[in-house]
Design a protein around this motif. Structure first.
Motif, mmCIF file in Angstrom:
data_model
loop_
_atom_site.group_PDB
_atom_site.id
_atom_site.type_symbol
_atom_site.label_atom_id
_atom_site.label_comp_id
_atom_site.label_asym_id
_atom_site.label_seq_id
_atom_site.Cartn_x
_atom_site.Cartn_y
_atom_site.Cartn_z
ATOM 1 N N ARG A 162 0.693 -1.138 0.064
ATOM 2 C CA ARG A 162 0.180 0.127 0.145
ATOM 3 C C ARG A 162 0.848 1.269 0.064
ATOM 4 O O ARG A 162 1.832 1.536 0.968
ATOM 5 N N GLN A 200 -6.313 -2.528 -1.659
ATOM 6 C CA GLN A 200 -4.915 -3.217 -2.116
ATOM 7 C C GLN A 200 -5.376 -4.997 -2.142
ATOM 8 O O GLN A 200 -4.642 -5.461 -3.331
ATOM 9 N N ASP A 229 -5.357 0.495 -5.963
ATOM 10 C CA ASP A 229 -4.426 1.275 -5.319
ATOM 11 C C ASP A 229 -5.205 2.252 -4.756
ATOM 12 O O ASP A 229 -6.368 2.657 -5.011
#
Length: 200
Positions: free
Chosen positions: A10, A140, A145
């Motif tokens: 992440r 994630q 994203d």
């Protein structure tokens, strides 16, 4: 994706594919994960404003100093909190608990928050922070994203979304498919600098 992989992967992504659409099922899955985030006394004080109107997104982008992720992300969530959730039918937060638990918790909720505006606001920030992290890690895990954001004019955005007087905006989370990788991590502090055992 395995949870530790999701945590490591992440990053705050700034460039999203504006052509990518997220399915309604994916959106529901992410939001269903977010509402499992913990809140004090189970008051569930977060409110998730999912901004889908392109014209509104453009106005919010202007209030966010032109940051492209506001309009280009597949999903834009404004995390808000109801500062007075604690007193709005609090029995509904404990409807499935035993009578004994209800008799203990409901007066405790009132005692903890009543007349304590700073506590109410602090709790809002904690709750939404936990929900935002849940949302980003869930994204994630689904191969998306994300970008947490507080770089915007809070008052201007509040007007755009008709924010009630007893609510606050805490942050945005933009979610989508990246078109450019983020910069390499700029430098994590060593554990021995941030982990303190027992006391300072």
């Amino acid at each position: 994706m395995e949870i530790f992989e999701s945590i490591a992967a992440r990053r705050a992504v700034k460039h999203f594919d504006p052509q990518h659409s997220m399915s309604e099922e994916e959106k529901q899955r992410l939001l269903s994960a977010a509402v499992l985030s913990p809140t004090a006394f189970n008051i569930q004080n977060w409110r998730f404003i999912v901004v889908e109107d392109p014209a509104l997104r453009q106005k919010i982008r202007e209030a966010a100093w032109g940051q492209a992720q506001v309009t280009d992300a597949s999903l834009l969530v404004i995390l808000c909190a109801d500062l007075k959730a604690w007193e709005k039918e609090p029995q509904r937060y404990w409807r499935d608990a035993t009578k004994e638990a209800q008799e203990f918790i409901l007066p405790a909720i009132d005692n903890y928050y009543r007349g304590k505006e700073s506590v109410q606001r602090d709790e809002a920030m904690r709750s939404c922070g936990l929900a935002a992290q849940t949302l980003m890690l869930a994204a994630q895990g689904l191969g998306y994203d994300s970008c947490p954001m507080d770089g915007f004019d809070f008052d201007a955005v509040g007007k755009l979304i008709n924010l009630p007087d007893d609510h606050v905006i805490t942050m945005f989370v933009a979610i989508g498919k990246q078109t450019q990788p983020p910069w390499p991590r700029p430098g994590q502090l060593a554990l021995d600098e941030v982990v303190i055992k027992n006391h300072f």
